[in-house]
Design a protein around this motif. Structure first.
Motif, mmCIF file in Angstrom:
data_model
loop_
_atom_site.group_PDB
_atom_site.id
_atom_site.type_symbol
_atom_site.label_atom_id
_atom_site.label_comp_id
_atom_site.label_asym_id
_atom_site.label_seq_id
_atom_site.Cartn_x
_atom_site.Cartn_y
_atom_site.Cartn_z
ATOM 1 N N SER A 67 0.855 -1.267 0.203
ATOM 2 C CA SER A 67 -0.033 0.018 0.040
ATOM 3 C C SER A 67 0.836 1.239 0.047
ATOM 4 O O SER A 67 0.492 2.255 -0.553
ATOM 5 C CB SER A 67 -0.851 -0.041 1.277
ATOM 6 N N LEU A 302 -6.789 2.279 -2.230
ATOM 7 C CA LEU A 302 -6.009 2.148 -0.962
ATOM 8 C C LEU A 302 -6.711 0.917 -0.127
ATOM 9 O O LEU A 302 -6.066 0.189 0.634
ATOM 10 C CB LEU A 302 -5.643 3.387 -0.158
ATOM 11 N N ARG A 306 -4.995 -2.662 0.953
ATOM 12 C CA ARG A 306 -5.002 -2.962 2.382
ATOM 13 C C ARG A 306 -5.766 -4.500 2.424
ATOM 14 O O ARG A 306 -5.168 -5.501 3.091
ATOM 15 C CB ARG A 306 -5.774 -2.138 3.215
#
Length: 398
Positions: A67, A302, A306
């Motif tokens: 990330s 994002l 994750r």
């Protein structure tokens, strides 16, 4: 998940940002003028350490968590499409190889991570999709596979050192699914029966070479196989494509940010009928919509990153969903950014023209949105079916 030195990471981001806005722009102009990515650029990216950002330290990489690596790719993606492509592919292909290589193949993997060797991901075919329906075949004769078939749209397929190539065992069919597939690490060294056709004349991402590859009883040592027979699609899809789709989504975010930056700059500078474009409500609406579009897509990308890092069950669906949203967003943002420029934006001399062309490639990179929607729909329906089964079981036992 590995930790990161935030101070060193901030310095790295600043270093990349300075390069993208300085030397990167000069390289972009040269690539557009010459239609080629010079070897010196590849070497500069390698020497800067930007081709080995994401791989773990034990492979010679810098071990930046996925990330956080995407934050760096986001910046690189504001540059020329071919520069982004080099950084993206070199920082991702190790994931396909690492779980499956044997000790003798690990040296090539390390050279790939360091940027000493360039490996091209070689899956797509003109007469099939990019999965279990591949038609290229291998026939084993002793310690050699004889490879037959054709690949196309192979990024770096002309200049690479190796093709990571996927084929089906002769005698198996799509009915066998992944069971009949193999992965091969094939050297691009003029093998007998291997024809490399330069197919690099593209609309955008100029300078990145692309190949059509044809194989006629091309001998490949069995020792070049990655993993076991039947694991070809595990190599192709499991380690590489899922995170790569998230990476493409983030590259769409980065390029959209560049388009928005150019639109804002032009709106503030351009004057018509005694007023700056930036004061006109319709232009302000375009810029506001672009801002919201970019922010929303970035947040989803994002979240997908994750999910991948955490090994969550929804990682695959979010990977595809993030690409759907991000590339559709990029189309809207670049179109509005070009419209802000008016007729000026249509000319090569303005950077928005290149950005607009480069943006179109991401609509099919790592699978079209039509494919991604199928992946997401299957996940949605499977989750609903599982929930219904659970509810039925509970009702039956209550």
């Amino acid at each position: 998940m590995s930790t990161i030195d935030e101070e060193a990471f901030a310095a790295l981001k600043s270093e990349i940002e300075a390069w993208v806005t300085g030397p990167g722009e000069a390289w972009a102009e040269r690539i557009e003028a010459e239609g080629d990515v010079p070897r010196e650029l590849y070497e500069e990216l390698r020497d800067n350490g930007w081709l080995s950002l994401a791989a773990p330290a034990e492979l010679g990489g810098r071990g930046i968590p996925f990330s956080r690596y995407l934050e760096l790719l986001e910046i690189v993606s504001r540059s020329h499409g071919s520069i982004r492509m080099l950084v993206h592919v070199n920082n991702g292909l190790w994931r396909a190889l690492e779980p499956f290589v044997d000790e003798s193949q690990r040296a090539v993997l390390a050279q790939s991570v360091s940027g000493e060797k360039l490996v091209a991901f070689t899956l797509t075919e003109a007469t099939a999709g990019t999965g279990a329906d591949i038609r290229s075949t291998v026939r084993r004769e002793g310690d050699v596979y004889l490879l037959n078939g054709e690949k196309h749209l192979i990024t770096f397929g002309v200049k690479c050192d190796y093709w990571l190539l996927f084929a089906r065992l002769e005698g198996t069919s799509t009915a066998d699914g992944a069971a009949g597939t193999v992965a091969l690490l094939v050297p691009n060294t003029g093998l007998p029966g291997a024809e490399v056709i330069d197919d690099s004349e593209t609309m955008g991402v100029r300078g990145t070479d692309h190949a059509i590859l044809r194989f006629t009883d091309t001998p490949v040592p069995v020792s070049a196989r990655i993993g076991e027979e039947g694991q070809g699609l595990d190599v192709a899809l499991g380690g590489f494509l899922l995170p790569s789709r998230v990476s493409v989504a983030m590259s769409a975010v980065g390029l959209a940010e560049r388009a928005q930056e150019l639109a804002v700059e032009y709106a503030l500078a351009r004057e018509t009928f005694g007023k700056k474009l930036a004061t006109r409500p319709v232009i302000q609406a375009y810029l506001a919509e672009n801002y919201a579009d970019i922010a929303a897509a970035r947040a989803l990308v994002l979240e997908a990153a994750r999910a991948y890092e955490e090994g969550r069950a929804d990682a695959a669906a979010l990977s595809s969903a993030s690409k759907i949203v991000a590339v559709d967003m990029l189309a809207r943002v670049t179109d509005k950014a070009l419209q802000v420029h008016g007729g000026q934006g249509y000319w090569h001399r303005n950077a928005i023209e290149r950005v607009y062309r480069d943006a179109r490639a991401q609509r099919f990179e790592e699978g079209t949105n039509e494919i991604q929607k199928t992946v997401v729909a299957r996940a949605v329906l499977a989750e609903a079916a599982a929930a219904a089964d659970t509810a039925t079981t509970r009702k039956a036992t209550s």
